[in-house]
Every structure is written in C-alpha cells, then in structure tokens.
Design a protein around this motif. Sequence first.
Motif, short mmCIF file in Angstrom:
data_model
loop_
_atom_site.label_atom_id
_atom_site.label_comp_id
_atom_site.label_asym_id
_atom_site.label_seq_id
_atom_site.Cartn_x
_atom_site.Cartn_y
_atom_site.Cartn_z
N ARG A 98 74.80 30.54 71.43
CA ARG A 98 73.55 30.41 72.09
C ARG A 98 73.31 31.77 72.61
O ARG A 98 71.83 31.96 72.89
CB ARG A 98 73.72 29.31 73.12
N ASP A 104 68.86 32.31 66.28
CA ASP A 104 67.95 31.20 67.26
C ASP A 104 69.12 30.24 67.71
O ASP A 104 69.56 29.19 67.18
CB ASP A 104 67.09 30.55 66.48
N THR A 106 68.68 28.06 69.85
CA THR A 106 68.45 26.45 70.22
C THR A 106 68.58 25.61 69.11
O THR A 106 68.35 24.29 69.18
CB THR A 106 66.86 26.48 70.63
N ARG A 107 68.68 26.29 67.86
CA ARG A 107 68.98 25.56 66.67
C ARG A 107 70.39 25.58 66.36
O ARG A 107 70.80 26.62 65.52
CB ARG A 107 68.06 26.01 65.47
N ASP A 127 77.16 16.99 74.53
CA ASP A 127 75.94 18.00 74.74
C ASP A 127 74.80 17.41 73.82
O ASP A 127 75.12 17.70 72.65
CB ASP A 127 76.47 19.43 74.11
N SER A 129 72.05 18.58 73.26
CA SER A 129 71.03 19.54 72.85
C SER A 129 71.88 19.95 71.41
O SER A 129 70.66 20.86 70.58
CB SER A 129 71.16 20.75 73.66
N LYS A 131 72.01 20.07 67.43
CA LYS A 131 70.84 19.35 66.72
C LYS A 131 71.72 18.67 65.25
O LYS A 131 71.04 17.51 64.89
CB LYS A 131 70.22 20.54 65.96
#
Length: 292
Positions: A98, A104, A106-107, A127, A129, A131
């Motif tokens: 991260r 990126d 966040t992905r 977690d 977050s 994806k």
Amino acid sequence: MTRFQRSNRYFLSGDGLCTAWLYLPEGVEKPPVVVMAHGFSAERGFRLPAYAEKFTGAGMAVLLFDYRNFGESPGTPRQLVDPDRHLEDWRAAIAHARELHEVDGTRLALWGSSFSGGHVIMAAAEDASIKAIVAQVPYVGGLEVKLPFKMKLKAAWALLRDRMKARKGGAYYIPAVGSPRRFGCMMAEEAEEFLDLVPEGSKWQNAVPARILTRLAAYQPREQAEKVTCPALIAVAEKDQLTPAQLARDMAGKMARVAVASYECGHFGVYDGAIFEDVAVRERDFLKQYLS
C-alpha cells in the motif's frame, strides 16, 4: 501480453526482514497490486513466478514475497513454519504494498495457495479494505490425521527434541514431505509431487522444525470465512489428498461473495501443464474484474 519489469524489494516484519519481487507491467500507470506468497514450506520461486507473470500480463502489479526464515529472507531457525508468523508477514506485505509509489495501493488483492490459501482468508477476514482474494487448493482446517502408532512415537520424539533445541534458539527438523510409509508433515500418496516444484539449483531443504505439529490442529481459517466480505475465488482440486475439495466447499458456503472453480486433478496439478493454464487464466480474469 504486457511486458513487465521485476525488481527486488524488502520490508520489515516483526523481528526480521522479508524479501520480495515486485512485478510492474510496462506502460501502466499506478496499476492495482496483487500480494502473493507460497504455501506450507515452499519458497516464492516454486512456480509462483508463472502466476505472477500471468497477472502482470493483464496490467496488474504483483508483490511476491518469501516469509521470514525462508528463501532469501533471513532468520533462524530456517524454514520455520508458523501460521502466526506467516500472518504477521502477510500484514507487513500488505502494508508495504500500500505504500509503494509505483502502484495504486487502494486496489489491492491477495493470492494464496495451499497453506497460504488459508492465510489470505484470515487476512481478508480482518481487513475489509482488501478488494478480492484468490485461495487456491486452500488449507482451511478440519483435517483429521490418523497416524500409525510408530508414526505417533516419531512425532512425539521429534517434538520433545525440538522443544529442547528451541530453548537455545535451535530446532529439530522433520521432513516437510513424507509419504504413507515415511514420516513427515505431508504424508499423502501425492505429497512427493511437491518436490517437482523445487527449481533446479535451489538451496531449499525438505525439512521444517517439528514444532509445527503442535500448531496445525488449532489453525482453522474456515472459522473466519464468514467475516470475508470481499469477492473470493476458491479453486479446488477434486482429487486433492492434502486439502480435500469438500472442506474448501463447505468453507466457501460461509462467504458472502464467492465463486468456486473445480479442476480434475490432485493438489499439485494446478501448478503446471494445461490445468495450470486454465487455473491461471481464470484467476487472472477474476482479479482483473475486481481490481479494474
């Protein structure tokens, strides 16, 4: 297929250091990233680069790492299999990915196989977050191992010796790969196929500290499955003797957003040949769908 560059990366975890390869697709600005690591006693170079290249070819970055005490990651005793330490390394790898300026963060998705298939379930459960996850022929717990009396004696003796050596920072080793006739951690008929994954020139040894024998029964990733909220792809091998397909299916039934892919092969059939191509493409397309 998109060309890629691979570079060495390093990150801290607990009391040590993990080494990793970062795969970056050329011509893709801030790609999504897939974090990957191997299973029970394996290293990142054991056929996992083939998967990483498939994913990178579709425009995704990959951070492929070795646990502490494995491969090029320093630490002693060598080849220490410990689910808690492995999960600590996963958390550190996710945090490192991260922070990478090239991707990126966040992905971010997770990919694990066999023992690490259980690890990605555990990591995603804590977690929200993340994806997406891919858990390939995953260890989910629930195994009942029945050993002949002589094997039980060997296990007890090995644990005693390992406990004594551990007091001085050492370890007593047992085979990671055995057979129905040879004591080891993996004793199914197909277990010796693991050795086919070891690349020529590797310094890997078929040995792990015996203490893992006391940890396996308590490690139950299936108990955390209902906490996984991200999309999950569970790839099962119908002839799997080490991590039976039905246990993985039962676990998948507890997940909110899950797909199960079935393959007519044993535990190690997913790593090579035509079945590997089918598995890797299915996993690639799944990851790309949820990281786009």
